[in-house]
Design an enzyme around this catalytic site. Structure first.
Site, PDB file in Angstrom:
ATOM      1  N   ARG A 147      43.638  27.308  50.851  1.00 41.90           N
ATOM      2  CA  ARG A 147      42.466  27.532  50.005  1.00 41.90           C
ATOM      3  C   ARG A 147      41.658  26.243  50.088  1.00 41.90           C
ATOM      4  O   ARG A 147      42.200  25.193  50.440  1.00 41.90           O
ATOM      5  CB  ARG A 147      42.906  27.865  48.585  1.00 41.90           C
ATOM      6  CG  ARG A 147      43.976  28.973  48.585  1.00 41.90           C
ATOM      7  CD  ARG A 147      44.070  29.756  47.326  1.00 41.90           C
ATOM      8  NE  ARG A 147      45.255  30.624  47.347  1.00 41.90           N
ATOM      9  CZ  ARG A 147      45.267  31.868  47.793  1.00 41.90           C
ATOM     10  NH1 ARG A 147      44.172  32.416  48.273  1.00 41.90           N
ATOM     11  NH2 ARG A 147      46.382  32.586  47.759  1.00 41.90           N
TER      12      ARG A 147
ATOM     13  N   ARG B 113      67.697  48.982  43.720  1.00 40.78           N
ATOM     14  CA  ARG B 113      68.085  50.274  43.120  1.00 40.78           C
ATOM     15  C   ARG B 113      69.597  50.493  43.216  1.00 40.78           C
ATOM     16  O   ARG B 113      70.204  51.060  42.315  1.00 40.78           O
ATOM     17  CB  ARG B 113      67.326  51.398  43.822  1.00 40.78           C
ATOM     18  CG  ARG B 113      67.638  52.770  43.313  1.00 40.78           C
ATOM     19  CD  ARG B 113      67.107  53.019  41.918  1.00 40.78           C
ATOM     20  NE  ARG B 113      65.716  53.377  41.897  1.00 40.78           N
ATOM     21  CZ  ARG B 113      65.063  53.776  40.799  1.00 40.78           C
ATOM     22  NH1 ARG B 113      65.698  53.861  39.628  1.00 40.78           N
ATOM     23  NH2 ARG B 113      63.785  54.075  40.849  1.00 40.78           N
TER      24      ARG B 113
ATOM     25  N   ASP C 170      42.442  44.287  48.053  1.00 36.70           N
ATOM     26  CA  ASP C 170      41.444  44.368  46.987  1.00 36.70           C
ATOM     27  C   ASP C 170      40.015  44.168  47.497  1.00 36.70           C
ATOM     28  O   ASP C 170      39.159  43.676  46.767  1.00 36.70           O
ATOM     29  CB  ASP C 170      41.775  43.340  45.883  1.00 36.70           C
ATOM     30  CG  ASP C 170      41.859  41.920  46.410  1.00 36.70           C
ATOM     31  OD1 ASP C 170      41.840  41.726  47.646  1.00 36.70           O
ATOM     32  OD2 ASP C 170      41.935  40.993  45.590  1.00 36.70           O
TER      33      ASP C 170
ATOM     34  N   MET D 293      53.358  41.340  43.836  1.00 31.74           N
ATOM     35  CA  MET D 293      52.104  40.582  43.918  1.00 31.74           C
ATOM     36  C   MET D 293      50.893  41.522  43.872  1.00 31.74           C
ATOM     37  O   MET D 293      51.036  42.732  43.770  1.00 31.74           O
ATOM     38  CB  MET D 293      52.063  39.754  45.195  1.00 31.74           C
ATOM     39  CG  MET D 293      52.769  38.423  45.062  1.00 31.74           C
ATOM     40  SD  MET D 293      52.495  37.407  46.527  1.00 31.74           S
ATOM     41  CE  MET D 293      53.053  35.819  45.917  1.00 31.74           C
ATOM     42  N   GLY D 294      49.713  40.947  44.003  1.00 30.50           N
ATOM     43  CA  GLY D 294      48.486  41.749  43.985  1.00 30.50           C
ATOM     44  C   GLY D 294      47.350  41.026  43.276  1.00 30.50           C
ATOM     45  O   GLY D 294      46.256  41.552  43.176  1.00 30.50           O
ATOM     46  N   ARG D 295      47.660  39.852  42.761  1.00 28.49           N
ATOM     47  CA  ARG D 295      46.712  39.041  41.983  1.00 28.49           C
ATOM     48  C   ARG D 295      46.205  39.823  40.769  1.00 28.49           C
ATOM     49  O   ARG D 295      46.908  39.898  39.782  1.00 28.49           O
ATOM     50  CB  ARG D 295      45.537  38.557  42.840  1.00 28.49           C
ATOM     51  CG  ARG D 295      44.822  37.378  42.205  1.00 28.49           C
ATOM     52  CD  ARG D 295      43.675  36.894  43.036  1.00 28.49           C
ATOM     53  NE  ARG D 295      44.101  36.223  44.246  1.00 28.49           N
ATOM     54  CZ  ARG D 295      44.424  34.938  44.317  1.00 28.49           C
ATOM     55  NH1 ARG D 295      44.367  34.189  43.258  1.00 28.49           N
ATOM     56  NH2 ARG D 295      44.798  34.402  45.452  1.00 28.49           N
TER      57      ARG D 295
ATOM     58  N   THR E 207      44.378  40.491  53.609  1.00 27.19           N
ATOM     59  CA  THR E 207      45.049  40.058  52.376  1.00 27.19           C
ATOM     60  C   THR E 207      46.059  41.125  52.005  1.00 27.19           C
ATOM     61  O   THR E 207      45.761  42.327  52.122  1.00 27.19           O
ATOM     62  CB  THR E 207      44.065  39.851  51.203  1.00 27.19           C
ATOM     63  OG1 THR E 207      44.815  39.851  49.973  1.00 27.19           O
ATOM     64  CG2 THR E 207      43.006  40.945  51.099  1.00 27.19           C
ATOM     65  N   ILE E 208      47.219  40.697  51.531  1.00 27.17           N
ATOM     66  CA  ILE E 208      48.210  41.710  51.143  1.00 27.17           C
ATOM     67  C   ILE E 208      47.737  42.508  49.931  1.00 27.17           C
ATOM     68  O   ILE E 208      48.229  43.591  49.671  1.00 27.17           O
ATOM     69  CB  ILE E 208      49.603  41.094  50.858  1.00 27.17           C
ATOM     70  CG1 ILE E 208      49.553  40.124  49.670  1.00 27.17           C
ATOM     71  CG2 ILE E 208      50.183  40.456  52.095  1.00 27.17           C
ATOM     72  CD1 ILE E 208      50.943  39.782  49.120  1.00 27.17           C
ATOM     73  N   ASP E 209      46.758  41.957  49.174  1.00 27.33           N
ATOM     74  CA  ASP E 209      46.350  42.593  47.906  1.00 27.33           C
ATOM     75  C   ASP E 209      45.558  43.887  48.095  1.00 27.33           C
ATOM     76  O   ASP E 209      45.444  44.676  47.165  1.00 27.33           O
ATOM     77  CB  ASP E 209      45.496  41.620  47.079  1.00 27.33           C
ATOM     78  CG  ASP E 209      46.237  40.323  46.788  1.00 27.33           C
ATOM     79  OD1 ASP E 209      47.485  40.331  46.806  1.00 27.33           O
ATOM     80  OD2 ASP E 209      45.569  39.300  46.538  1.00 27.33           O
TER      81      ASP E 209
ATOM     82  N   ALA F 251      43.667  39.248  69.377  1.00 32.66           N
ATOM     83  CA  ALA F 251      42.648  40.186  69.886  1.00 32.66           C
ATOM     84  C   ALA F 251      41.306  39.478  70.053  1.00 32.66           C
ATOM     85  O   ALA F 251      40.579  39.733  71.027  1.00 32.66           O
ATOM     86  CB  ALA F 251      42.520  41.370  68.933  1.00 32.66           C
TER      87      ALA F 251
ATOM     88  N   GLY G  32      45.339  33.326  51.170  1.00 37.00           N
ATOM     89  CA  GLY G  32      46.741  33.735  51.333  1.00 37.00           C
ATOM     90  C   GLY G  32      46.968  34.315  52.720  1.00 37.00           C
ATOM     91  O   GLY G  32      46.211  35.175  53.158  1.00 37.00           O
TER      92      GLY G  32
ATOM     93  N   GLU H  54      51.951  41.512  38.956  1.00 32.54           N
ATOM     94  CA  GLU H  54      51.886  40.113  38.505  1.00 32.54           C
ATOM     95  C   GLU H  54      50.605  39.897  37.695  1.00 32.54           C
ATOM     96  O   GLU H  54      49.616  40.609  37.865  1.00 32.54           O
ATOM     97  CB  GLU H  54      51.934  39.149  39.704  1.00 32.54           C
ATOM     98  CG  GLU H  54      50.716  39.225  40.606  1.00 32.54           C
ATOM     99  CD  GLU H  54      50.650  38.111  41.640  1.00 32.54           C
ATOM    100  OE1 GLU H  54      51.412  37.145  41.564  1.00 32.54           O
ATOM    101  OE2 GLU H  54      49.803  38.231  42.555  1.00 32.54           O
TER     102      GLU H  54
ATOM    103  N   ARG I  43      71.409  50.065  35.019  1.00 35.46           N
ATOM    104  CA  ARG I  43      70.667  48.960  34.412  1.00 35.46           C
ATOM    105  C   ARG I  43      69.155  49.164  34.510  1.00 35.46           C
ATOM    106  O   ARG I  43      68.669  49.842  35.414  1.00 35.46           O
ATOM    107  CB  ARG I  43      71.054  47.691  35.190  1.00 35.46           C
ATOM    108  CG  ARG I  43      70.623  46.416  34.551  1.00 35.46           C
ATOM    109  CD  ARG I  43      71.094  45.250  35.386  1.00 35.46           C
ATOM    110  NE  ARG I  43      72.366  44.703  34.940  1.00 35.46           N
ATOM    111  CZ  ARG I  43      73.000  43.714  35.578  1.00 35.46           C
ATOM    112  NH1 ARG I  43      72.499  43.213  36.692  1.00 35.46           N
ATOM    113  NH2 ARG I  43      74.132  43.249  35.115  1.00 35.46           N
TER     114      ARG I  43
ATOM    115  N   ASP J 164      38.862  37.936  49.626  1.00 37.64           N
ATOM    116  CA  ASP J 164      37.559  37.798  48.953  1.00 37.64           C
ATOM    117  C   ASP J 164      37.138  36.343  48.760  1.00 37.64           C
ATOM    118  O   ASP J 164      35.959  36.007  48.913  1.00 37.64           O
ATOM    119  CB  ASP J 164      37.512  38.593  47.644  1.00 37.64           C
ATOM    120  CG  ASP J 164      38.536  38.124  46.627  1.00 37.64           C
ATOM    121  OD1 ASP J 164      39.504  37.450  47.029  1.00 37.64           O
ATOM    122  OD2 ASP J 164      38.370  38.433  45.442  1.00 37.64           O
TER     123      ASP J 164
HETATM  124  O1  F6P Z   1      46.067  36.918  47.628  1.00 39.32           O
HETATM  125  C1  F6P Z   1      47.378  36.950  48.110  1.00 39.32           C
HETATM  126  C2  F6P Z   1      48.335  36.426  47.062  1.00 39.32           C
HETATM  127  O2  F6P Z   1      49.641  36.446  47.598  1.00 39.32           O
HETATM  128  C3  F6P Z   1      48.302  37.156  45.716  1.00 39.32           C
HETATM  129  O3  F6P Z   1      49.007  38.368  45.751  1.00 39.32           O
HETATM  130  C4  F6P Z   1      48.890  36.114  44.817  1.00 39.32           C
HETATM  131  O4  F6P Z   1      48.470  36.298  43.475  1.00 39.32           O
HETATM  132  C5  F6P Z   1      48.337  34.836  45.390  1.00 39.32           C
HETATM  133  O5  F6P Z   1      48.013  35.093  46.745  1.00 39.32           O
HETATM  134  C6  F6P Z   1      49.261  33.654  45.321  1.00 39.32           C
HETATM  135  O6  F6P Z   1      48.537  32.553  45.754  1.00 39.32           O
HETATM  136  P1  F6P Z   1      49.151  31.152  46.213  1.00 39.32           P
HETATM  137  O7  F6P Z   1      49.617  31.302  47.618  1.00 39.32           O
HETATM  138  O8  F6P Z   1      48.006  30.215  46.120  1.00 39.32           O
HETATM  139  O9  F6P Z   1      50.266  30.863  45.271  1.00 39.32           O
END
Ligand code: F6P
Length: 326
Positions: A72, A155, A130, A170-172, A126-128, A22, A11, A229, A163, A103
């Site tokens: 990927r 908000r 993790d 996201m975050g896998r 990675t934005i996650d 850099a 991702g 998610e 409401r 990872d």
């Molecule tokens: O790992 C980054 C991420 O954006 C996760 O937060 C998300 O679950 C996943 O990639 C989505 O993957 P793809 O781009 O393959 O849909």
């Protein structure tokens, strides 16, 4: 002349371009040729590359995405895929490969390690957030800021309509984004892997219903649920239906999705990417199998296996503050 290769893989994350910049500028200063392969490991399999010069990378710091493209690469799970990557690296006489990614990308490095004698260096992006052995990964800060700004806007509507909103982030399979964004937006509820084990979801739902009903009885106001998610069966719509079915609670769903991955990197991500990438070039000719991270303000090198295989829990302090305030 020695050659170093770079890929961005998995991702995309805001700040990847700052890291490429850099590395290229640092290699140039050291008289090292820098080759960028496109689309992650796929470019190494297909021999799709470009020699990178300082002029190419000077204007890219402020852009999200990656000029090297990303992807990927299922072929890295096969011997054939790994062997064709090795062939390309040998053909170009590459001495070091810097992988900017998460990872999955680092597992690709681990697959390469027994088959290639060059040096392998990981830069965590990675934005996650993790990955262990670094407080923050490149892209995390920007993703949290983007989601925070989006929920601030939601908000306004939530307040105007009194409401309930279910906002999926996201975050896998990790809750770093959910908890940080939930805290920053004063979400009434954060539902993530860390505080909602799969076997307790029925109880979580019951507690949530009671919280919403109490809030609605006591004062007319909005109720924002930040949902990680991949947590709730059926996703945010599954939770929306359950709230309606079991307690006649109407809610709106908003999936923030890929907007969290794009956009101009935050200052924090630009600086982190630059620091980690420069250290990656330093490490590239003395060490192998390491990831460059930053912990408690210090840049450090850690074993790639540990960084990939250890889990990194959400900061306990964030859990505690959330519990205290809700
Ligand atoms: O790992 C980054 C991420 O954006 C996760 O937060 C998300 O679950 C996943 O990639 C989505 O993957 P793809 O781009 O393959 O849909």
């Amino acid at each position: 002349m020695d050659s170093l290769a770079i890929i961005t893989s998995g991702g995309d994350a805001p700040g990847m371009n700052a890291a490429i910049r850099a590395i290229v500028l640092s290699c140039h200063k050291k008289g090292i040729e820098c080759i960028g392969f496109y689309h992650g490991y796929n470019g190494l399999i297909d021999d799709d590359y470009q020699t990178l010069t300082p002029d190419m990378v000077r204007p890219i710091m402020q852009y999200g995405g990656t000029i090297l493209k990303s992807a990927r690469c299922p072929q890295m799970h096969t011997d054939e895929g790994v062997k064709s990557v090795v062939k390309t690296l040998q053909r170009h006489n590459i001495k070091a490969l810097v992988v900017i990614g998460g990872d999955g990308s680092f597992r690709g490095m681990m697959a390469l390690q027994p088959h290639w004698t060059g040096r392998l260096i990981g830069v965590p992006a990675t934005i996650d957030n993790d990955l262990a052995c670094t407080d923050s990964t490149i892209g995390f800060s920007t993703a949290v800021n983007t989601a925070t700004q989006a929920i601030d806007k939601i908000r306004d509507t939530a307040n105007a309509f009194e409401r309930v909103f279910i906002v999926e982030v996201m975050g896998r399979h990790s809750g770093h984004i959910a908890f940080n964004v939930g805290l920053a937006t004063a979400a009434e509820s954060i539902l993530s892997f860390e505080n909602c084990p799969a076997q307790d979801l029925a109880q979580v739902k019951q507690t949530l219903i009671e919280q919403i009903q109490t809030k609605q009885q006591n004062n007319h106001s909005s109720f924002v649920i930040v949902l990680a998610e991949n947590l709730w069966p059926g996703g945010p719509q599954g939770l929306q239906q359950a709230l309606h079915r079991e307690a006649h609670i109407d809610s709106a769903v908003c999936v923030l999705g890929y907007i969290q991955r794009g956009g101009s990197p935050s200052t924090e991500d630009r600086i982190l990417a630059t620091e980690l990438a420069m250290e990656a070039v330093e490490a590239a000719f003395t060490e192998s199998g390491v990831m460059i991270g930053k912990e408690q303000g210090r840049i450090k090198r850690s074993c790639i296996i540990g960084a990939t295989e250890q889990s990194k829990p959400v900061d306990q302090a964030i859990h505690s503050v959330y519990k205290l305030l809700t």
